[in-house]
Design a protein around this motif. Structure first.
Motif, PDB file in Angstrom:
ATOM      1  N   GLY A 316     -32.541  23.378  35.267  1.00 10.03           N
ATOM      2  CA  GLY A 316     -32.913  23.216  34.342  1.00 10.03           C
ATOM      3  C   GLY A 316     -32.651  24.197  32.834  1.00 10.03           C
ATOM      4  N   LEU A 317     -33.170  23.525  32.128  1.00  9.59           N
ATOM      5  CA  LEU A 317     -32.034  23.870  30.163  1.00  9.59           C
ATOM      6  C   LEU A 317     -33.633  24.202  30.184  1.00  9.59           C
ATOM      7  CD1 LEU A 317     -29.274  22.495  30.095  1.00  9.59           C
ATOM      8  CD2 LEU A 317     -28.796  24.963  30.919  1.00  9.59           C
ATOM      9  N   ASP A 318     -33.245  24.588  28.723  1.00 13.36           N
ATOM     10  CA  ASP A 318     -35.007  24.778  28.395  1.00 13.36           C
ATOM     11  C   ASP A 318     -34.326  23.929  26.268  1.00 13.36           C
ATOM     12  OD1 ASP A 318     -36.789  24.126  29.792  1.00 13.36           O
ATOM     13  OD2 ASP A 318     -36.884  25.951  29.058  1.00 13.36           O
ATOM     14  N   VAL A 319     -33.740  23.610  25.576  1.00 14.54           N
ATOM     15  CA  VAL A 319     -33.887  23.014  24.462  1.00 14.54           C
ATOM     16  C   VAL A 319     -34.635  23.296  23.708  1.00 14.54           C
ATOM     17  CG1 VAL A 319     -31.816  21.732  25.725  1.00 14.54           C
ATOM     18  CG2 VAL A 319     -34.091  20.257  24.790  1.00 14.54           C
ATOM     19  N   ASP A 320     -33.939  23.331  22.223  1.00 16.48           N
ATOM     20  CA  ASP A 320     -35.173  23.319  20.900  1.00 16.48           C
ATOM     21  C   ASP A 320     -34.911  22.196  20.552  1.00 16.48           C
ATOM     22  OD1 ASP A 320     -35.429  26.574  20.906  1.00 16.48           O
ATOM     23  OD2 ASP A 320     -33.008  26.251  19.645  1.00 16.48           O
ATOM     24  N   GLY A 321     -36.212  21.613  20.543  1.00 17.79           N
ATOM     25  CA  GLY A 321     -36.272  20.362  20.185  1.00 17.79           C
ATOM     26  C   GLY A 321     -36.415  19.209  20.836  1.00 17.79           C
ATOM     27  N   SER A 322     -36.449  17.931  20.903  1.00 20.93           N
ATOM     28  CA  SER A 322     -35.818  16.927  21.319  1.00 20.93           C
ATOM     29  C   SER A 322     -35.496  16.799  22.758  1.00 20.93           C
ATOM     30  CB  SER A 322     -36.187  15.605  20.977  1.00 20.93           C
ATOM     31  OG  SER A 322     -36.432  14.590  21.531  1.00 20.93           O
ATOM     32  N   ASN A 323     -35.693  16.826  24.153  1.00 20.08           N
ATOM     33  CA  ASN A 323     -34.675  16.549  25.293  1.00 20.08           C
ATOM     34  C   ASN A 323     -34.383  15.413  25.173  1.00 20.08           C
ATOM     35  OD1 ASN A 323     -37.040  16.087  26.015  1.00 20.08           O
ATOM     36  ND2 ASN A 323     -37.209  17.215  27.702  1.00 20.08           N
ATOM     37  N   THR A 324     -35.536  14.353  24.960  1.00 24.45           N
ATOM     38  CA  THR A 324     -34.718  12.617  25.205  1.00 24.45           C
ATOM     39  C   THR A 324     -33.652  12.860  24.174  1.00 24.45           C
ATOM     40  OG1 THR A 324     -36.231  12.092  23.664  1.00 24.45           O
ATOM     41  CG2 THR A 324     -36.765  12.069  25.989  1.00 24.45           C
ATOM     42  N   ASP A 325     -33.278  13.655  23.245  1.00 18.47           N
ATOM     43  CA  ASP A 325     -32.584  13.642  21.652  1.00 18.47           C
ATOM     44  C   ASP A 325     -30.542  13.777  23.269  1.00 18.47           C
ATOM     45  OD1 ASP A 325     -33.849  12.486  20.614  1.00 18.47           O
ATOM     46  OD2 ASP A 325     -33.594  14.073  18.489  1.00 18.47           O
ATOM     47  N   VAL A 326     -31.481  15.036  23.200  1.00 19.73           N
ATOM     48  CA  VAL A 326     -30.163  15.702  23.793  1.00 19.73           C
ATOM     49  C   VAL A 326     -29.687  14.752  25.396  1.00 19.73           C
ATOM     50  CG1 VAL A 326     -29.374  17.764  25.625  1.00 19.73           C
ATOM     51  CG2 VAL A 326     -30.699  17.889  23.617  1.00 19.73           C
ATOM     52  N   ARG A 327     -30.737  13.929  26.060  1.00 20.19           N
ATOM     53  CA  ARG A 327     -30.163  13.069  27.131  1.00 20.19           C
ATOM     54  C   ARG A 327     -29.133  11.833  26.978  1.00 20.19           C
ATOM     55  NH1 ARG A 327     -35.306  10.055  29.037  1.00 20.19           N
ATOM     56  NH2 ARG A 327     -34.854   8.703  26.941  1.00 20.19           N
ATOM     57  N   ASP A 328     -29.914  11.265  25.537  1.00 23.62           N
ATOM     58  CA  ASP A 328     -29.250  10.539  24.930  1.00 23.62           C
ATOM     59  C   ASP A 328     -27.705  10.664  24.678  1.00 23.62           C
ATOM     60  OD1 ASP A 328     -31.338   9.014  25.953  1.00 23.62           O
ATOM     61  OD2 ASP A 328     -32.235   8.916  24.241  1.00 23.62           O
ATOM     62  N   GLU A 329     -27.707  11.930  24.337  1.00 24.04           N
ATOM     63  CA  GLU A 329     -26.742  12.194  23.441  1.00 24.04           C
ATOM     64  C   GLU A 329     -25.443  12.359  24.513  1.00 24.04           C
ATOM     65  OE1 GLU A 329     -25.453  11.524  20.212  1.00 24.04           O
ATOM     66  OE2 GLU A 329     -23.292  12.046  20.687  1.00 24.04           O
ATOM     67  N   CYS A 330     -26.188  13.032  25.610  1.00 21.18           N
ATOM     68  CA  CYS A 330     -25.453  13.192  26.945  1.00 21.18           C
ATOM     69  C   CYS A 330     -24.668  11.560  27.332  1.00 21.18           C
ATOM     70  CB  CYS A 330     -25.820  13.998  27.669  1.00 21.18           C
ATOM     71  SG  CYS A 330     -26.086  16.312  27.363  1.00 21.18           S
ATOM     72  N   MET A 331     -25.519  10.851  27.015  1.00 22.48           N
ATOM     73  CA  MET A 331     -25.198   9.324  27.815  1.00 22.48           C
ATOM     74  C   MET A 331     -24.135   8.592  26.859  1.00 22.48           C
ATOM     75  SD  MET A 331     -28.353   6.997  27.750  1.00 22.48           S
ATOM     76  CE  MET A 331     -29.622   6.671  28.960  1.00 22.48           C
ATOM     77  N   LYS A 332     -24.427   8.896  25.441  1.00 20.26           N
ATOM     78  CA  LYS A 332     -23.433   8.566  24.559  1.00 20.26           C
ATOM     79  C   LYS A 332     -22.225   8.870  25.074  1.00 20.26           C
ATOM     80  CE  LYS A 332     -26.284   6.987  20.336  1.00 20.26           C
ATOM     81  NZ  LYS A 332     -26.452   8.506  19.342  1.00 20.26           N
ATOM     82  N   ARG A 333     -21.712  10.172  25.788  1.00 23.83           N
ATOM     83  CA  ARG A 333     -20.593  10.692  25.933  1.00 23.83           C
ATOM     84  C   ARG A 333     -20.788  10.762  27.110  1.00 23.83           C
ATOM     85  NH1 ARG A 333     -21.212  16.301  22.033  1.00 23.83           N
ATOM     86  NH2 ARG A 333     -21.758  14.983  19.985  1.00 23.83           N
TER      87      ARG A 333
END
Ligand SMILES: Cc1ncc(COP(=O)(O)O)c(C=O)c1O
Length: 374
Positions: A316-333
């Motif tokens: 588990g990693l806590d991120v600043d801001g939106s975790n769904t944005d991080v998830r979606d960007e990982c998906m793009k990559r």
């Protein structure tokens, strides 16, 4: 007619997966993703492992369903395997079809055997979503031992043994606990917590139920999380990875705890197909579990700048801001990760993940998080 999706919108999703092989899945455009979600801790053996698909296909050609009015040929073999893996000497197994049903069975059994009606759980715990089918079941001998539906459950801070001592009164049938709170964002139990729970339960005559639905089947580096501690539960509930993706759950209970005829049941439970998949899964996992610790350390090292919480291959990693944005960007990559809670990215990769793939996953995650905070 207006075009409308027919499946209820119970989750937020934006990817259609059409194929899986090993540690990868493919979407309907042919794009390939490294899968660090693994069906939410279900595909511990990776996707479509040849030993498991072969076992399922062989069984499907022979016999798929009998009901529990008869002995499915491989049910007892799998029940004995689960008892052996659980370490609960002469334990009793009940099989069902999901994690929620496994916890339902565990909690019902605790009520039945203690004659008490209440439970204690922990804040942020997740144990499933079913509640009332039994309350709508008419036959008094099935319903009435559990009547007074909606049993009282007290929630104690996770890790707070003093609070637990106060909460476990003489009305409490069981304390139910996860070794790592997965849905809450990967919160591992503090050191000594399980030993403390065991002692309190023993003092107060309550049962200890370990929910191993997410942590089980090698996810934390042992077959079950509690095997990292010095305690044995009275009942362990399991599901998710048990049959590599076929819907199945089970409990293993202490040798003196069992449902008698008619006290519990289910049409599909422990059918031949899921038991075949379960036996093959256990065989494959026994070679993979010894590698979990090393893989976990590699994730820990490569994500060290992001303060990960790690237990085995639960990350588990806590991120600043939106975790769904991080998830979606990982998906793009080309990487699948899960967003849970408000700020957490959760990784539950298959136990088959390779060193190079861990490096790729961590490179993508570090890159996405760094770019998001620039
Ligand atoms: C710890 C735990 N218990 C119970 C459940 C419920 O399992 P199911 O979704 O199979 O009913 C889950 C599911 O995520 C879980 O993580």
């Amino acid at each position: 007619m207006e075009s409308k999706k027919s499946f209820m919108p119970v989750s937020d999703r934006n990817l259609k997966i059409v194929k899986g092989q090993g540690n990868y899945v493919w979407d309907d455009t042919g794009k390939k993703y490294l899968d660090c979600v693994a069906g939410i801790a279900v595909c511990n053996t990776g996707h479509c492992h040849p030993v498991i698909t072969e076992a399922i296909c062989r069984q499907a050609q022979r016999l798929i369903h009998t009901s529990n009015l008869y002995y499915p040929s491989n049910q007892e073999e799998f029940a004995q395997k689960l008892v052996e893996l659980s370490g609960i000497d002469l334990g009793n197994v009940f099989m069902c079809n999901s994690g929620a049903e496994a916890n339902e069975a565990a909690l019902k059994l605790a009520r039945l055997k203690t004659g008490r009606k209440e439970y204690v759980s922990f804040k942020n715990a997740f144990h499933g979503r079913i509640s009332t089918p039994l309350s709508a079941t008419y036959k008094p001998e099935i319903r009435e031992p559990f009547s007074d539906f909606g049993p009282k459950c007290t929630f104690v801070d996770y890790g707070d043994l003093d609070g637990l001592k106060k909460a476990v009164t003489e009305d409490v049938a069981a304390v139910i606990v996860e070794g790592v709170q997965g849905e809450a964002g990967i919160l591992p139990a503090p050191c000594g917590f399980y030993e403390g729970i065991r002692e309190i339960c023993d003092d107060k005559g309550a049962l200890m139920i370990c929910d191993e639905i997410q942590t089980g089947f090698g996810r934390t580096g042992e077959w079950f999380y509690y095997q990292k501690t010095s305690v044995l539960p009275d009942i362990v509930s399991m599901a998710k990875a048990i049959a590599s993706g076929l819907p199945m759950g089970a409990i293993v209970a202490r040798k003196d705890l069992f449902f008698a005829k008619g006290e519990h049941g289910s049409t599909f439970s422990g059918g031949p197909l899921v038991c075949a998949a379960g036996l093959a899964t256990a065989e494959v996992l026994s070679d993979l579990i010894p590698e979990v610790c090393e893989k976990s350390e590699l994730f820990g090292n490569l994500l060290s700048g992001k303060n990960p919480r790690i237990c085995g291959l639960m990350i588990g990693l806590d991120v600043d801001g939106s975790n769904t944005d991080v998830r979606d960007e990982c998906m793009k990559r080309g990487l699948l990760v899960n967003a849970t809670g408000k700020h957490t990215i959760r990784l539950l990769p298959p136990l088959t993940i390779e060193k190079k793939e861990i490096e790729t996953a961590c490179r993508i995650i570090n890159g996405v998080i760094d770019e998001a905070s620039d």
